[in-house]
Write an enzyme that holds these catalytic residues in place. Sequence first.
Site, mmCIF file in Angstrom:
data_model
loop_
_atom_site.group_PDB
_atom_site.id
_atom_site.type_symbol
_atom_site.label_atom_id
_atom_site.label_comp_id
_atom_site.label_asym_id
_atom_site.label_seq_id
_atom_site.Cartn_x
_atom_site.Cartn_y
_atom_site.Cartn_z
ATOM 1 N N ASP A 14 0.819 -1.214 0.000
ATOM 2 C CA ASP A 14 0.000 0.000 0.000
ATOM 3 C C ASP A 14 0.855 1.267 0.000
ATOM 4 O O ASP A 14 0.668 2.165 -0.816
ATOM 5 C CB ASP A 14 -0.945 -0.006 1.198
ATOM 6 C CG ASP A 14 -1.958 -1.137 1.142
ATOM 7 O OD1 ASP A 14 -2.319 -1.542 0.022
ATOM 8 O OD2 ASP A 14 -2.367 -1.621 2.206
ATOM 9 N N MET A 34 9.761 4.197 9.556
ATOM 10 C CA MET A 34 9.945 4.383 10.995
ATOM 11 C C MET A 34 10.392 3.071 11.644
ATOM 12 O O MET A 34 9.757 2.039 11.444
ATOM 13 C CB MET A 34 8.640 4.858 11.641
ATOM 14 C CG MET A 34 8.113 6.176 11.111
ATOM 15 S SD MET A 34 6.582 6.704 11.947
ATOM 16 C CE MET A 34 5.432 5.437 11.396
ATOM 17 N N CYS A 101 -0.873 4.950 17.378
ATOM 18 C CA CYS A 101 0.304 5.021 16.515
ATOM 19 C C CYS A 101 0.078 6.040 15.399
ATOM 20 O O CYS A 101 0.963 6.842 15.085
ATOM 21 C CB CYS A 101 0.614 3.649 15.934
ATOM 22 S SG CYS A 101 2.137 3.590 14.951
ATOM 23 N N CYS A 198 1.917 -5.320 15.283
ATOM 24 C CA CYS A 198 3.312 -5.535 14.881
ATOM 25 C C CYS A 198 4.241 -5.857 16.039
ATOM 26 O O CYS A 198 5.237 -6.557 15.848
ATOM 27 C CB CYS A 198 3.819 -4.320 14.104
ATOM 28 S SG CYS A 198 3.944 -2.797 15.084
#
Length: 312
Positions: A14, A34, A101, A198
């Site tokens: 994406d 990041m 986040c 994650c």
Amino acid sequence: MKEKVVVAMSGGVDSSVAAALLKERGYEPIGVTMRLWNVPEEDKKSGCCSLDDVNDARRVADKLGIPHYTMNLKKEFKEFVVDYFVNEYARGRTPNPCIACNRVLKFESLLRRARQLGASKLATGHYARIGQVGDKKNVIMRGVDLNKDQSYFLFDVPQKNLDRLLFPLGELTKEETRAIAATYSLKTAEKAESQEICFVPGDDYPEFIRSYAGNVEPGEIKNGSGKVVGKHKGIPFYTVGQRRGLGIGHSHRLYVTGIEPETNTVVVGSEDELYADAMTVGGLTIHLPLKDGQEIDVQVRYRHKPVKAVFR
């Protein structure tokens, strides 16, 4: 002179296509990945924090001929995302760390760093759109692909930041995105999506919370009448609506209907006891004024189908 745009590149298809489309549309994209969390060796190929993902993002940037930088935001990620995640479970809540986040890391920290790179805007690979209503106020809108729509994760982005954000995939379906990636021969074209959080290895929330927070006190499980019907392992391991793993034998299915951190109690009941016709909501980000008695759509989880409600 082309307008510089920082693209948050996670190493997935994406964000790769978002960068490609921006370059195609005449912008000057700058890829930024990041570094958020130290992924254990056994999980290095999963999630969006692994070295493999950083390398994939770099390869895509090389393929597109755009600069790529890696930024260390581990300190901010631990404080505003991981600590928040664990603390909310300890309070008997079920947090969504992706929302924190997005707000703190992407649309505050990364947006500030975009300015340092001379970029006027920040772009991500979210399936969402920014539109204008009323007196031309910017608002978050659903993506065209309702099966992939991610506007739910963006509700907490302050309105003042919306004029500096771009969502190049908002008008696309996932299938169209992959087709564009294939057209550009991007390495990520067929890359599988990560469906897990994650920083939680194997999607094992209880084990992560136990290892991160240390000892968690067990306590009592009670029914709606206050009768003790069992013992729980610690309130961070339970969530309202949960049915499995309660360890209680009963004549009918029991669900977690409430969590009381002040007494370290988990409350269970029948399915009927899960439902309510009203709720009190906090932590609002209001982009448009709401009037008392106004009919609105309410969505309480990412995959939840919005339902009609009245705002009071």
